[in-house]
Design a protein around this motif. Sequence first.
Motif, PDB file in Angstrom:
ATOM      1  N   GLU A 277       0.840  -1.204   0.000  1.00  0.00           N
ATOM      2  CA  GLU A 277       0.000   0.000   0.000  1.00  0.00           C
ATOM      3  C   GLU A 277       0.873   1.251   0.000  1.00  0.00           C
ATOM      4  O   GLU A 277       1.849   1.348   0.749  1.00  0.00           O
ATOM      5  N   PHE A 278       0.498   2.209  -0.835  1.00  0.00           N
ATOM      6  CA  PHE A 278       1.273   3.438  -1.001  1.00  0.00           C
ATOM      7  C   PHE A 278       0.349   4.645  -0.884  1.00  0.00           C
ATOM      8  O   PHE A 278      -0.875   4.526  -1.062  1.00  0.00           O
ATOM      9  N   ALA A 279       0.949   5.804  -0.610  1.00  0.00           N
ATOM     10  CA  ALA A 279       0.182   7.043  -0.493  1.00  0.00           C
ATOM     11  C   ALA A 279       0.883   8.143  -1.282  1.00  0.00           C
ATOM     12  O   ALA A 279       2.120   8.218  -1.309  1.00  0.00           O
ATOM     13  N   ILE A 280       0.087   8.982  -1.930  1.00  0.00           N
ATOM     14  CA  ILE A 280       0.601  10.157  -2.630  1.00  0.00           C
ATOM     15  C   ILE A 280      -0.166  11.370  -2.129  1.00  0.00           C
ATOM     16  O   ILE A 280      -1.401  11.387  -2.140  1.00  0.00           O
ATOM     17  N   LEU A 281       0.566  12.369  -1.676  1.00  0.00           N
ATOM     18  CA  LEU A 281      -0.047  13.592  -1.162  1.00  0.00           C
ATOM     19  C   LEU A 281       0.208  14.720  -2.151  1.00  0.00           C
ATOM     20  O   LEU A 281       1.361  15.023  -2.470  1.00  0.00           O
ATOM     21  N   LEU A 282      -0.864  15.334  -2.636  1.00  0.00           N
ATOM     22  CA  LEU A 282      -0.779  16.372  -3.662  1.00  0.00           C
ATOM     23  C   LEU A 282      -1.262  17.700  -3.102  1.00  0.00           C
ATOM     24  O   LEU A 282      -2.367  17.787  -2.560  1.00  0.00           O
ATOM     25  N   SER A 283      -0.454  18.720  -3.244  1.00  0.00           N
ATOM     26  CA  SER A 283      -0.831  20.053  -2.774  1.00  0.00           C
ATOM     27  C   SER A 283      -1.343  20.902  -3.930  1.00  0.00           C
ATOM     28  O   SER A 283      -0.778  20.863  -5.036  1.00  0.00           O
ATOM     29  N   GLN A 284      -2.388  21.666  -3.657  1.00  0.00           N
ATOM     30  CA  GLN A 284      -2.950  22.638  -4.591  1.00  0.00           C
ATOM     31  C   GLN A 284      -3.299  22.002  -5.940  1.00  0.00           C
ATOM     32  O   GLN A 284      -3.018  22.562  -7.007  1.00  0.00           O
ATOM     33  N   ILE A 285      -3.883  20.831  -5.896  1.00  0.00           N
ATOM     34  CA  ILE A 285      -4.418  20.158  -7.081  1.00  0.00           C
ATOM     35  C   ILE A 285      -5.838  19.742  -6.747  1.00  0.00           C
ATOM     36  O   ILE A 285      -6.075  19.105  -5.711  1.00  0.00           O
ATOM     37  N   ASP A 286      -6.796  20.121  -7.579  1.00  0.00           N
ATOM     38  CA  ASP A 286      -8.176  19.754  -7.264  1.00  0.00           C
ATOM     39  C   ASP A 286      -8.412  18.272  -7.546  1.00  0.00           C
ATOM     40  O   ASP A 286      -7.580  17.581  -8.142  1.00  0.00           O
ATOM     41  N   LYS A 287      -9.568  17.796  -7.127  1.00  0.00           N
ATOM     42  CA  LYS A 287      -9.852  16.366  -7.196  1.00  0.00           C
ATOM     43  C   LYS A 287      -9.939  15.858  -8.635  1.00  0.00           C
ATOM     44  O   LYS A 287      -9.586  14.714  -8.929  1.00  0.00           O
ATOM     45  N   GLN A 288     -10.387  16.713  -9.545  1.00  0.00           N
ATOM     46  CA  GLN A 288     -10.497  16.306 -10.942  1.00  0.00           C
ATOM     47  C   GLN A 288      -9.115  16.029 -11.530  1.00  0.00           C
ATOM     48  O   GLN A 288      -8.895  15.002 -12.183  1.00  0.00           O
ATOM     49  N   ASP A 289      -8.180  16.946 -11.323  1.00  0.00           N
ATOM     50  CA  ASP A 289      -6.824  16.737 -11.822  1.00  0.00           C
ATOM     51  C   ASP A 289      -6.157  15.557 -11.117  1.00  0.00           C
ATOM     52  O   ASP A 289      -5.372  14.821 -11.723  1.00  0.00           O
ATOM     53  N   ALA A 290      -6.468  15.397  -9.824  1.00  0.00           N
ATOM     54  CA  ALA A 290      -5.924  14.260  -9.086  1.00  0.00           C
ATOM     55  C   ALA A 290      -6.434  12.951  -9.674  1.00  0.00           C
ATOM     56  O   ALA A 290      -5.694  11.960  -9.764  1.00  0.00           O
ATOM     57  N   TYR A 291      -7.705  12.941 -10.097  1.00  0.00           N
ATOM     58  CA  TYR A 291      -8.272  11.738 -10.717  1.00  0.00           C
ATOM     59  C   TYR A 291      -7.570  11.414 -12.036  1.00  0.00           C
ATOM     60  O   TYR A 291      -7.243  10.261 -12.326  1.00  0.00           O
ATOM     61  N   LEU A 292      -7.323  12.442 -12.844  1.00  0.00           N
ATOM     62  CA  LEU A 292      -6.629  12.228 -14.112  1.00  0.00           C
ATOM     63  C   LEU A 292      -5.221  11.681 -13.887  1.00  0.00           C
ATOM     64  O   LEU A 292      -4.755  10.799 -14.608  1.00  0.00           O
ATOM     65  N   LEU A 293      -4.532  12.206 -12.839  1.00  0.00           N
ATOM     66  CA  LEU A 293      -3.201  11.700 -12.513  1.00  0.00           C
ATOM     67  C   LEU A 293      -3.291  10.247 -12.051  1.00  0.00           C
ATOM     68  O   LEU A 293      -2.477   9.409 -12.449  1.00  0.00           O
ATOM     69  N   ALA A 294      -4.293   9.947 -11.216  1.00  0.00           N
ATOM     70  CA  ALA A 294      -4.459   8.582 -10.721  1.00  0.00           C
ATOM     71  C   ALA A 294      -4.674   7.609 -11.873  1.00  0.00           C
ATOM     72  O   ALA A 294      -4.103   6.510 -11.901  1.00  0.00           O
ATOM     73  N   GLU A 295      -5.491   7.998 -12.822  1.00  0.00           N
ATOM     74  CA  GLU A 295      -5.746   7.134 -13.984  1.00  0.00           C
ATOM     75  C   GLU A 295      -4.488   6.984 -14.836  1.00  0.00           C
ATOM     76  O   GLU A 295      -4.228   5.914 -15.394  1.00  0.00           O
ATOM     77  N   LYS A 296      -3.723   8.051 -14.923  1.00  0.00           N
ATOM     78  CA  LYS A 296      -2.472   7.966 -15.680  1.00  0.00           C
ATOM     79  C   LYS A 296      -1.521   6.979 -15.001  1.00  0.00           C
ATOM     80  O   LYS A 296      -0.861   6.169 -15.669  1.00  0.00           O
ATOM     81  N   ILE A 297      -1.480   7.024 -13.660  1.00  0.00           N
ATOM     82  CA  ILE A 297      -0.653   6.078 -12.911  1.00  0.00           C
ATOM     83  C   ILE A 297      -1.167   4.651 -13.110  1.00  0.00           C
ATOM     84  O   ILE A 297      -0.391   3.722 -13.367  1.00  0.00           O
ATOM     85  N   ARG A 298      -2.495   4.484 -13.006  1.00  0.00           N
ATOM     86  CA  ARG A 298      -3.084   3.149 -13.111  1.00  0.00           C
ATOM     87  C   ARG A 298      -2.777   2.517 -14.471  1.00  0.00           C
ATOM     88  O   ARG A 298      -2.428   1.333 -14.559  1.00  0.00           O
ATOM     89  N   LYS A 299      -2.887   3.314 -15.530  1.00  0.00           N
ATOM     90  CA  LYS A 299      -2.614   2.801 -16.867  1.00  0.00           C
ATOM     91  C   LYS A 299      -1.125   2.485 -17.040  1.00  0.00           C
ATOM     92  O   LYS A 299      -0.770   1.487 -17.690  1.00  0.00           O
ATOM     93  N   ALA A 300      -0.264   3.332 -16.446  1.00  0.00           N
ATOM     94  CA  ALA A 300       1.180   3.089 -16.574  1.00  0.00           C
ATOM     95  C   ALA A 300       1.588   1.820 -15.843  1.00  0.00           C
ATOM     96  O   ALA A 300       2.471   1.076 -16.301  1.00  0.00           O
ATOM     97  N   VAL A 301       0.936   1.556 -14.707  1.00  0.00           N
ATOM     98  CA  VAL A 301       1.252   0.355 -13.929  1.00  0.00           C
ATOM     99  C   VAL A 301       0.900  -0.911 -14.713  1.00  0.00           C
ATOM    100  O   VAL A 301       1.557  -1.951 -14.564  1.00  0.00           O
TER     101      VAL A 301
END
Length: 379
Positions: A277-301
Amino acid sequence: MNINNFLHSGFKFTGDENLQQFKFKMLNSILIIVVFFSLLFALLSDLGMNDIGPIHTKVNYVYSFLTLMLIYFLRLSKQNDTAASHALLMISLITFTSALIFVPQDEFRIIWFYLLIFVAYIINGKISGLLYTLASITIILIANFTIDLHLSNVAIHSAILGLIIGSFLSDVYTSKINNYESSLKQQNSSLSILASTDYLTGVMNRRMFNQISEHYFDTAQQGHLSLTLLLLDLDHFKKINDTYGHQTGDQLLISFVQTVKNLLRKSDIFSRIGGEEFAILLSQIDKQDAYLLAEKIRKAVENITVHYEGHNVYVRTSIGIAQNSATDSSFDDIFSRSDMALYKAKKEGRNRTCCAAFSEHDINCPQPLEQAERLDFSI
């Protein structure tokens, strides 16, 4: 006030200030000794019990007074130690020169220069020690050339040779002390890194993440800034370990971490908070952009592959997202919502991203993006 606190002038020293603490305590001790004995010599001379001459008696009174002022000066700031030590060495050199010139009846008065050189090395280091060695030798030679010091040439030459040897030995001693201090700092730095880093992947461990996340949370809440947490869990990782062995699992973890790090900004906090289990803490990024980053990570994995005895071993990840709200009282509130979102992602079939709103029971799991939108998170 106890003596130890007095020698520290009431200041507190941190763990990486051990050498400064030692020098500060040493300087305070030397100042107290100087005040006491210079005043004692002056008083004994006035009482006719230890005649050092009227001029040098007055010099000792001044020496005692100035040193007392340095003790007060040292108590004003912890950073005054360097200036105080330089001032002490200078007035000591003047006082010992006075003894050399005005107390001819003292055959051993050159011994004070030995103490001066040793103290210069101890509290100010090599350059200061060398300078006061040269200054002491120069003063002795000039004084011997211009006035009668009532010392034989053999005594003068022996004194100068002794000063040179004493300077050399003091340099060796203080150099060793400084080397030990540097080595100790490096060891402490290494231990600090080990204590805050996951041994396998090299990212931040749970202990350090807990400390930093609370600090980030307080800053975000006070400044009304967004703070978003991504919790990532590798799907069926226990089965991978059981089937292909822990070495294969470790290789997947390392590849996973490197893949994720390549998609994050330098300012993002990435931590291993559990076995898989891992955690990523993002500052000054809204939830929509965080979701796009999460999906980018998921696809890369999904592209990570480790080879084991002719088999291609893959890994997938589920991700839960939560953002801070004005009603959160601690970082645990965000973590709880993100954890619930991660649980929902697992329940919905894994290898997907779910987002928690401002309630643990309001969780959205959009359809996975076939092609995660490109975001520049490299800054």
